[in-house]
Design a protein around this motif. Structure first.
Motif, PDB file in Angstrom:
ATOM      1  N   TYR A  12       0.861  -1.175   0.000  1.00  0.00           N
ATOM      2  CA  TYR A  12       0.000   0.000   0.000  1.00  0.00           C
ATOM      3  C   TYR A  12       0.899   1.226   0.000  1.00  0.00           C
ATOM      4  O   TYR A  12       1.637   1.449   0.949  1.00  0.00           O
ATOM      5  CB  TYR A  12      -0.901  -0.028   1.238  1.00  0.00           C
ATOM      6  N   GLU A  14       3.723   1.912  -1.711  1.00  0.00           N
ATOM      7  CA  GLU A  14       5.105   1.496  -1.493  1.00  0.00           C
ATOM      8  C   GLU A  14       5.991   1.771  -2.705  1.00  0.00           C
ATOM      9  O   GLU A  14       7.012   1.123  -2.884  1.00  0.00           O
ATOM     10  CB  GLU A  14       5.158  -0.002  -1.144  1.00  0.00           C
ATOM     11  N   GLY A  74      -6.883  -2.856   3.713  1.00  0.00           N
ATOM     12  CA  GLY A  74      -6.051  -3.149   4.888  1.00  0.00           C
ATOM     13  C   GLY A  74      -5.240  -4.410   4.681  1.00  0.00           C
ATOM     14  O   GLY A  74      -5.596  -5.277   3.869  1.00  0.00           O
ATOM     15  N   LYS A  75      -4.146  -4.507   5.419  1.00  0.00           N
ATOM     16  CA  LYS A  75      -3.200  -5.599   5.200  1.00  0.00           C
ATOM     17  C   LYS A  75      -3.810  -6.979   5.431  1.00  0.00           C
ATOM     18  O   LYS A  75      -3.491  -7.936   4.720  1.00  0.00           O
ATOM     19  CB  LYS A  75      -1.994  -5.409   6.127  1.00  0.00           C
ATOM     20  N   ASP A  95       6.549  -8.217   4.303  1.00  0.00           N
ATOM     21  CA  ASP A  95       6.202  -6.804   4.135  1.00  0.00           C
ATOM     22  C   ASP A  95       6.979  -6.209   2.971  1.00  0.00           C
ATOM     23  O   ASP A  95       8.113  -6.590   2.718  1.00  0.00           O
ATOM     24  CB  ASP A  95       6.545  -6.004   5.395  1.00  0.00           C
ATOM     25  N   ALA A  96       6.368  -5.232   2.327  1.00  0.00           N
ATOM     26  CA  ALA A  96       7.023  -4.624   1.173  1.00  0.00           C
ATOM     27  C   ALA A  96       8.179  -3.715   1.587  1.00  0.00           C
ATOM     28  O   ALA A  96       9.066  -3.442   0.794  1.00  0.00           O
ATOM     29  CB  ALA A  96       6.008  -3.819   0.374  1.00  0.00           C
ATOM     30  N   GLN A  99      11.336  -4.494   6.076  1.00  0.00           N
ATOM     31  CA  GLN A  99      11.568  -4.661   7.511  1.00  0.00           C
ATOM     32  C   GLN A  99      11.792  -6.131   7.822  1.00  0.00           C
ATOM     33  O   GLN A  99      12.422  -6.471   8.814  1.00  0.00           O
ATOM     34  CB  GLN A  99      10.384  -4.129   8.326  1.00  0.00           C
ATOM     35  N   LYS A 133       5.867   2.313  21.621  1.00  0.00           N
ATOM     36  CA  LYS A 133       5.293   1.299  20.738  1.00  0.00           C
ATOM     37  C   LYS A 133       5.684  -0.100  21.206  1.00  0.00           C
ATOM     38  O   LYS A 133       4.870  -1.012  21.213  1.00  0.00           O
ATOM     39  CB  LYS A 133       5.744   1.524  19.293  1.00  0.00           C
ATOM     40  N   ARG A 198      14.614  -7.240  13.386  1.00  0.00           N
ATOM     41  CA  ARG A 198      13.760  -6.493  12.460  1.00  0.00           C
ATOM     42  C   ARG A 198      14.434  -5.190  12.078  1.00  0.00           C
ATOM     43  O   ARG A 198      14.886  -4.445  12.932  1.00  0.00           O
ATOM     44  CB  ARG A 198      12.409  -6.207  13.112  1.00  0.00           C
ATOM     45  N   ARG A 201      12.305   0.444   8.318  1.00  0.00           N
ATOM     46  CA  ARG A 201      11.704   0.628   7.016  1.00  0.00           C
ATOM     47  C   ARG A 201      12.746   1.163   6.026  1.00  0.00           C
ATOM     48  O   ARG A 201      13.460   2.109   6.335  1.00  0.00           O
ATOM     49  CB  ARG A 201      10.611   1.666   7.197  1.00  0.00           C
ATOM     50  N   THR A 206       5.375   4.302   7.703  1.00  0.00           N
ATOM     51  CA  THR A 206       4.446   3.304   8.243  1.00  0.00           C
ATOM     52  C   THR A 206       3.004   3.769   8.096  1.00  0.00           C
ATOM     53  O   THR A 206       2.728   4.967   8.102  1.00  0.00           O
ATOM     54  CB  THR A 206       4.744   3.001   9.724  1.00  0.00           C
TER      55      THR A 206
HETATM   56  N1  UDP Z   1      -0.183  -2.585   4.013  1.00  0.00           N
HETATM   57  C1  UDP Z   1      -1.288  -2.904   3.211  1.00  0.00           C
HETATM   58  N2  UDP Z   1      -2.472  -2.241   3.378  1.00  0.00           N
HETATM   59  C2  UDP Z   1      -2.619  -1.252   4.310  1.00  0.00           C
HETATM   60  C3  UDP Z   1      -1.513  -0.953   5.141  1.00  0.00           C
HETATM   61  C4  UDP Z   1      -0.325  -1.626   4.957  1.00  0.00           C
HETATM   62  O1  UDP Z   1      -1.189  -3.782   2.363  1.00  0.00           O
HETATM   63  O2  UDP Z   1      -3.710  -0.682   4.408  1.00  0.00           O
HETATM   64  C5  UDP Z   1       1.098  -3.271   3.819  1.00  0.00           C
HETATM   65  C6  UDP Z   1       2.283  -2.358   3.615  1.00  0.00           C
HETATM   66  O3  UDP Z   1       2.427  -1.992   2.269  1.00  0.00           O
HETATM   67  C7  UDP Z   1       3.428  -3.215   4.101  1.00  0.00           C
HETATM   68  C8  UDP Z   1       2.798  -4.033   5.219  1.00  0.00           C
HETATM   69  O4  UDP Z   1       1.388  -3.995   4.998  1.00  0.00           O
HETATM   70  O5  UDP Z   1       3.906  -4.094   3.104  1.00  0.00           O
HETATM   71  C9  UDP Z   1       3.169  -3.504   6.586  1.00  0.00           C
HETATM   72  O6  UDP Z   1       2.798  -2.141   6.697  1.00  0.00           O
HETATM   73  P1  UDP Z   1       3.657  -1.093   7.515  1.00  0.00           P
HETATM   74  O7  UDP Z   1       5.111  -1.226   7.165  1.00  0.00           O
HETATM   75  O8  UDP Z   1       3.026   0.242   7.293  1.00  0.00           O
HETATM   76  O9  UDP Z   1       3.417  -1.583   9.013  1.00  0.00           O
HETATM   77  P2  UDP Z   1       4.518  -1.708  10.181  1.00  0.00           P
HETATM   78  O10 UDP Z   1       5.696  -2.431   9.606  1.00  0.00           O
HETATM   79  O11 UDP Z   1       4.846  -0.300  10.557  1.00  0.00           O
HETATM   80  O12 UDP Z   1       3.821  -2.486  11.256  1.00  0.00           O
END
Ligand code: UDP
Ligand code: MG
Length: 320
Positions: A12, A14, A74-75, A95-96, A99, A133, A198, A201, A206
């Motif tokens: 999303y 990215e 959403g993811k 994740d894209a 991380q 966090k 981990r 990013r 995020t």
């Molecule tokens: N993602 C998604 N849809 C969303 C939000 C996030 O597909 O509505 C994807 C985002 O592209 C990434 C993964 O979920 O590949 C993790 O998101 P993010 O890095 O923002 O989360 P964090 O690592 O901060 O928990």
């Protein structure tokens, strides 16, 4: 015949990181030529150029497949779409934003070959995340674990390898408000943990904020346990019992000791306290009712606009 491995990447907004990610994935896949690979990107309604970048990657490399969802879901839902479309003998969710280091995948595959169905990566450390966090996330897992019988894996995200049997299981769970981390535990199968650090990013930012995380936490608890309802009941019983005891005490105090009944302040405190407890319990019930409401509508969890170059009309949804 070579076993096929699908890498599922929800994305999303990215665009900044996709080239980096692809380069890392490409060198990984080059180092493991004994497998057939699929890189299945799920474009979760991105508002930037993510989709265009993905298509340019696909032009170079036909192992890149692209699911374009009709909007941002959403993811959690994006992952479900990934499970539906993945064609591999196993799938790896990553994740894209890099991380999750793709290099870990070769280790995951080794355990998979040894017969594990679900190889999950556990964070040894979290770089670039605030103290708050980390603390809130630790509390959340503690609360969740206390209230449910299923073992919740600590410090584990969605970065994992799933055997086809797990994918088929997850595909059958079609709840539309999903807490996938809990589902991984819930389905069972042979699990194996590996540890990793981990990373931060690589680019972009995020998509989580505290409000979203709080919602996910509520989602996690209400979809996995009914303990909050039980707790409301217990609080209700305790409050009733103690107020009954207090009533007896007041009667005795007034009749035998002739003391006047204590006044305004105590009354207000008790009323407000009970009002608070009642609202809280109503809120808890409301959370569960809203889940019933959402699930009884039985809407499909998502729609796909296109798969690669092919438009997908709603009736052709891929399912089970
Ligand atoms: N993602 C998604 N849809 C969303 C939000 C996030 O597909 O509505 C994807 C985002 O592209 C990434 C993964 O979920 O590949 C993790 O998101 P993010 O890095 O923002 O989360 P964090 O690592 O901060 O928990
Ligand atoms: Mg991230």
């Amino acid at each position: 015949m070579a076993k096929k491995v699908s890498i599922l990447i929800p994305a999303y907004n990215e665009e900044k990181v996709l080239h980096l990610l692809y380069a890392r994935l490409k060198s990984l896949t080059d180092s493991l030529p004994q497998y057939e690979w699929e890189m299945l990107f799920i474009n979760d309604g991105s508002k930037d150029n993510t989709l265009a970048v993905l298509f340019s990657l696909r032009k170079e490399d036909t192992r890149v497949n692209i699911i374009d969802l009709s909007r941002n879901y959403g993811k959690e839902i994006a992952m479900l779409a990934g499970f539906d479309y993945a064609s591999g003998d196993c799938a790896i969710v990553i994740d894209a934003d890099l991380q999750d280091p793709p290099e870990l995948i070769s280790q995951m595959l080794q355990y998979w070959e040894e017969g594990y169905d679900d190889v999950y990566a556990k964070r040894r450390s979290r770089k670039g995340e605030s103290f708050l966090k980390k603390k809130t996330s630790a509390w959340f897992y503690k609360i969740l674990q206390r209230t449910t019988k299923i073992t919740i894996q600590l410090d584990t995200g969605d970065f994992r390898l799933l055997d086809r049997s797990c994918i088929e299981a997850l595909k059958q769970i079609r709840e539309s408000s999903r807490y996938t981390k809990g589902m991984f535990s819930w389905i069972g199968y042979r699990k194996k943990e590996i540890l990793f650090d981990r990373d931060q990013r690589a680019a972009g930012e995020t998509k989580w904020n505290y409000f979203k995380l709080f919602s996910l936490a509520i989602e996690g608890i209400t979809s996995f346990t009914t303990a909050p309802l039980r707790i409301s009941t217990i609080i209700g019983v305790l409050v009733s019992l103690s107020s009954f005891a207090y009533l007896i005490y007041m009667i005795i105090d007034t009749v035998f000791n002739g003391n006047p009944i204590a006044g305004y302040a105590s009354t207000i405190v008790i009323i407000l306290f009970l009002g608070g407890v009642q609202l809280l319990s109503l809120g808890v019930i409301g959370e569960y009712i809203s889940r019933i409401f959402v699930e009884t509508k039985r809407r499909p969890p998502y729609f796909v606009r296109s798969f690669n170059d092919e438009k997908i009309p709603p009736q052709n949804r891929k399912q089970n």
